[in-house]
Design a protein around this motif. Sequence first.
Motif, PDB file in Angstrom:
ATOM      1  N   GLN A 186     -34.660  26.031  11.735  1.00  0.00           N
ATOM      2  CA  GLN A 186     -34.276  24.914  12.600  1.00  0.00           C
ATOM      3  C   GLN A 186     -34.607  23.549  12.005  1.00  0.00           C
ATOM      4  O   GLN A 186     -33.875  22.587  12.224  1.00  0.00           O
ATOM      5  N   ILE A 187     -35.705  23.452  11.289  1.00  0.00           N
ATOM      6  CA  ILE A 187     -36.071  22.170  10.689  1.00  0.00           C
ATOM      7  C   ILE A 187     -36.628  22.383   9.285  1.00  0.00           C
ATOM      8  O   ILE A 187     -37.193  23.430   8.974  1.00  0.00           O
ATOM      9  N   GLY A 188     -36.440  21.374   8.459  1.00  0.00           N
ATOM     10  CA  GLY A 188     -37.054  21.327   7.147  1.00  0.00           C
ATOM     11  C   GLY A 188     -38.099  20.229   7.117  1.00  0.00           C
ATOM     12  O   GLY A 188     -37.928  19.189   7.766  1.00  0.00           O
ATOM     13  N   VAL A 189     -39.164  20.456   6.386  1.00  0.00           N
ATOM     14  CA  VAL A 189     -40.239  19.472   6.244  1.00  0.00           C
ATOM     15  C   VAL A 189     -40.435  19.189   4.762  1.00  0.00           C
ATOM     16  O   VAL A 189     -40.689  20.111   3.973  1.00  0.00           O
ATOM     17  N   ALA A 190     -40.268  17.938   4.399  1.00  0.00           N
ATOM     18  CA  ALA A 190     -40.406  17.492   3.010  1.00  0.00           C
ATOM     19  C   ALA A 190     -41.708  16.718   2.877  1.00  0.00           C
ATOM     20  O   ALA A 190     -41.916  15.717   3.566  1.00  0.00           O
ATOM     21  N   VAL A 191     -42.564  17.176   1.977  1.00  0.00           N
ATOM     22  CA  VAL A 191     -43.894  16.593   1.812  1.00  0.00           C
ATOM     23  C   VAL A 191     -44.035  16.086   0.386  1.00  0.00           C
ATOM     24  O   VAL A 191     -43.764  16.817  -0.574  1.00  0.00           O
ATOM     25  N   GLY A 192     -44.432  14.844   0.246  1.00  0.00           N
ATOM     26  CA  GLY A 192     -44.651  14.249  -1.066  1.00  0.00           C
ATOM     27  C   GLY A 192     -45.460  12.992  -0.902  1.00  0.00           C
ATOM     28  O   GLY A 192     -46.547  13.017  -0.319  1.00  0.00           O
ATOM     29  N   ASP A 193     -44.919  11.858  -1.393  1.00  0.00           N
ATOM     30  CA  ASP A 193     -45.619  10.591  -1.189  1.00  0.00           C
ATOM     31  C   ASP A 193     -45.522  10.137   0.268  1.00  0.00           C
ATOM     32  O   ASP A 193     -46.210   9.198   0.684  1.00  0.00           O
ATOM     33  N   ASP A 194     -44.682  10.792   1.043  1.00  0.00           N
ATOM     34  CA  ASP A 194     -44.595  10.623   2.492  1.00  0.00           C
ATOM     35  C   ASP A 194     -44.159  11.956   3.065  1.00  0.00           C
ATOM     36  O   ASP A 194     -43.862  12.899   2.315  1.00  0.00           O
ATOM     37  N   GLU A 195     -44.125  12.077   4.398  1.00  0.00           N
ATOM     38  CA  GLU A 195     -43.763  13.340   5.025  1.00  0.00           C
ATOM     39  C   GLU A 195     -42.592  13.118   5.972  1.00  0.00           C
ATOM     40  O   GLU A 195     -42.659  12.261   6.862  1.00  0.00           O
ATOM     41  N   TYR A 196     -41.526  13.889   5.791  1.00  0.00           N
ATOM     42  CA  TYR A 196     -40.310  13.761   6.584  1.00  0.00           C
ATOM     43  C   TYR A 196     -39.919  15.121   7.144  1.00  0.00           C
ATOM     44  O   TYR A 196     -40.236  16.169   6.559  1.00  0.00           O
ATOM     45  N   TYR A 197     -39.216  15.077   8.262  1.00  0.00           N
ATOM     46  CA  TYR A 197     -38.625  16.291   8.816  1.00  0.00           C
ATOM     47  C   TYR A 197     -37.145  16.035   9.056  1.00  0.00           C
ATOM     48  O   TYR A 197     -36.707  14.888   9.171  1.00  0.00           O
ATOM     49  N   MET A 198     -36.365  17.110   9.138  1.00  0.00           N
ATOM     50  CA  MET A 198     -34.918  16.963   9.262  1.00  0.00           C
ATOM     51  C   MET A 198     -34.336  18.235   9.854  1.00  0.00           C
ATOM     52  O   MET A 198     -34.926  19.309   9.730  1.00  0.00           O
ATOM     53  N   PRO A 199     -33.158  18.144  10.499  1.00  0.00           N
ATOM     54  CA  PRO A 199     -32.470  19.363  10.911  1.00  0.00           C
ATOM     55  C   PRO A 199     -31.916  20.074   9.690  1.00  0.00           C
ATOM     56  O   PRO A 199     -31.643  19.448   8.663  1.00  0.00           O
ATOM     57  N   THR A 200     -31.754  21.371   9.784  1.00  0.00           N
ATOM     58  CA  THR A 200     -31.219  22.148   8.673  1.00  0.00           C
ATOM     59  C   THR A 200     -30.031  22.979   9.141  1.00  0.00           C
ATOM     60  O   THR A 200     -29.936  23.374  10.305  1.00  0.00           O
ATOM     61  N   LEU A 201     -29.129  23.245   8.216  1.00  0.00           N
ATOM     62  CA  LEU A 201     -27.936  24.047   8.464  1.00  0.00           C
ATOM     63  C   LEU A 201     -27.533  24.739   7.166  1.00  0.00           C
ATOM     64  O   LEU A 201     -27.858  24.254   6.080  1.00  0.00           O
ATOM     65  N   PRO A 202     -26.810  25.861   7.271  1.00  0.00           N
ATOM     66  CA  PRO A 202     -26.259  26.430   6.043  1.00  0.00           C
ATOM     67  C   PRO A 202     -25.413  25.396   5.311  1.00  0.00           C
ATOM     68  O   PRO A 202     -24.780  24.532   5.934  1.00  0.00           O
ATOM     69  N   GLY A 203     -25.399  25.457   4.004  1.00  0.00           N
ATOM     70  CA  GLY A 203     -24.718  24.441   3.207  1.00  0.00           C
ATOM     71  C   GLY A 203     -23.236  24.337   3.460  1.00  0.00           C
ATOM     72  O   GLY A 203     -22.609  23.323   3.117  1.00  0.00           O
ATOM     73  N   SER A 204     -22.626  25.366   4.080  1.00  0.00           N
ATOM     74  CA  SER A 204     -21.198  25.322   4.374  1.00  0.00           C
ATOM     75  C   SER A 204     -20.867  24.346   5.495  1.00  0.00           C
ATOM     76  O   SER A 204     -19.702  23.993   5.683  1.00  0.00           O
ATOM     77  N   TYR A 205     -21.881  23.925   6.245  1.00  0.00           N
ATOM     78  CA  TYR A 205     -21.657  22.953   7.323  1.00  0.00           C
ATOM     79  C   TYR A 205     -21.631  21.556   6.718  1.00  0.00           C
ATOM     80  O   TYR A 205     -22.638  21.052   6.210  1.00  0.00           O
ATOM     81  N   ASP A 206     -20.461  20.930   6.785  1.00  0.00           N
ATOM     82  CA  ASP A 206     -20.270  19.601   6.199  1.00  0.00           C
ATOM     83  C   ASP A 206     -20.637  18.559   7.241  1.00  0.00           C
ATOM     84  O   ASP A 206     -19.790  18.019   7.946  1.00  0.00           O
ATOM     85  N   ALA A 207     -21.919  18.294   7.366  1.00  0.00           N
ATOM     86  CA  ALA A 207     -22.383  17.374   8.409  1.00  0.00           C
ATOM     87  C   ALA A 207     -23.523  16.523   7.869  1.00  0.00           C
ATOM     88  O   ALA A 207     -24.298  16.939   7.005  1.00  0.00           O
ATOM     89  N   ARG A 208     -23.606  15.321   8.389  1.00  0.00           N
ATOM     90  CA  ARG A 208     -24.692  14.424   8.011  1.00  0.00           C
ATOM     91  C   ARG A 208     -25.996  14.946   8.602  1.00  0.00           C
ATOM     92  O   ARG A 208     -26.047  15.398   9.739  1.00  0.00           O
ATOM     93  N   ARG A 209     -27.081  14.877   7.826  1.00  0.00           N
ATOM     94  CA  ARG A 209     -28.382  15.322   8.303  1.00  0.00           C
ATOM     95  C   ARG A 209     -29.431  14.323   7.825  1.00  0.00           C
ATOM     96  O   ARG A 209     -29.842  14.349   6.669  1.00  0.00           O
ATOM     97  N   ASP A 210     -29.841  13.459   8.732  1.00  0.00           N
ATOM     98  CA  ASP A 210     -30.823  12.435   8.388  1.00  0.00           C
ATOM     99  C   ASP A 210     -32.230  13.014   8.449  1.00  0.00           C
ATOM    100  O   ASP A 210     -32.497  14.003   9.142  1.00  0.00           O
ATOM    101  N   ALA A 211     -33.149  12.370   7.742  1.00  0.00           N
ATOM    102  CA  ALA A 211     -34.554  12.769   7.742  1.00  0.00           C
ATOM    103  C   ALA A 211     -35.386  11.675   8.396  1.00  0.00           C
ATOM    104  O   ALA A 211     -35.073  10.480   8.290  1.00  0.00           O
ATOM    105  N   TYR A 212     -36.458  12.093   9.065  1.00  0.00           N
ATOM    106  CA  TYR A 212     -37.277  11.158   9.833  1.00  0.00           C
ATOM    107  C   TYR A 212     -38.758  11.391   9.563  1.00  0.00           C
ATOM    108  O   TYR A 212     -39.168  12.494   9.191  1.00  0.00           O
TER     109      TYR A 212
END
Length: 283
Positions: A186-212
């Motif tokens: 349901q969500i992805g979490v990206a951790v590095g110099d800051d921490e963001y979360y975002m909705p996730t979908l199979p790559g076949s879904y051509d939709a914008r997915r912003d990170a927050y």
Amino acid sequence: MGKGPEDAYLDDFVRRLEEVGWVDGVRYVVGFREHEVLPSYLIEGVVRDSIRRVNGQLLSQFSAVDREVIVNRAFDTLRIALPEDALEYLKNGVPVSIGVEGRGSWSARIKLIDYDNLSSNVFFYLKHPRFMGLSTKEPDLILYINGIPIAIVEVKDPTKFDSHREAIMQIRTYERELPDLFRFIQIGVAVGDDEYYMPTLPGSYDARRDAYRWIIEGTNNSDAVQLLRPETLLEFIKYFIYFRSSSYGVEKIVARYNQYYAVKAIMRRVNDYLRGLDDRNRG
């Protein structure tokens, strides 16, 4: 396989997860070892046991044979679910119908998650699981609720500028290469110099997915682990993730932290008001 330079950062994130209630999945996935291929995206034994446990009272009215028929149908329906259906099943349960001898047709929603009793659920992570998809990929962490993969975490070197963007792009690669996994995530979490979360979908879904960024209330500090607290994550899945159609295609929407806090504040005020009415009525 030897440890890489980013493993220390991953270990630190795992420690933070354990502090809020997540446990190592080796106790639930018999024989699992890091970097080895998992045979399935769902941890079948855990999912089935959780269905029995979470729906214990409902299932108790049936014979042992009928109980297993219900569990099997719920699991099989989940196993082939499209992303929109998977989210619906996580929120509201899997629709199951069976014929019961002497009672005719029976239908109900079989719950995958107990939103009323946190302790009825199991929350665990697997570190460096490997999956076979369009290619073989190995995410840093997968978080499971009741054996269902719910969140993916990718950790990069926090001392590198914009390393969180590298983590985001890595998650996007996994979406393309492991589409079946992302029917459930349901969500992805990206951790590095800051921490963001975002909705996730199979790559076949051509939709914008912003990170927050998930901001700690009253500060400007981002802490994704606060979103991943079991009680918060359950609430987030139930009320703060949904699908919609737009000019970008089918989009999965997740609430921003300020929207989450605003709704929580409104709910507190409504509950306080209702308690006040109840007190006056009793008086």
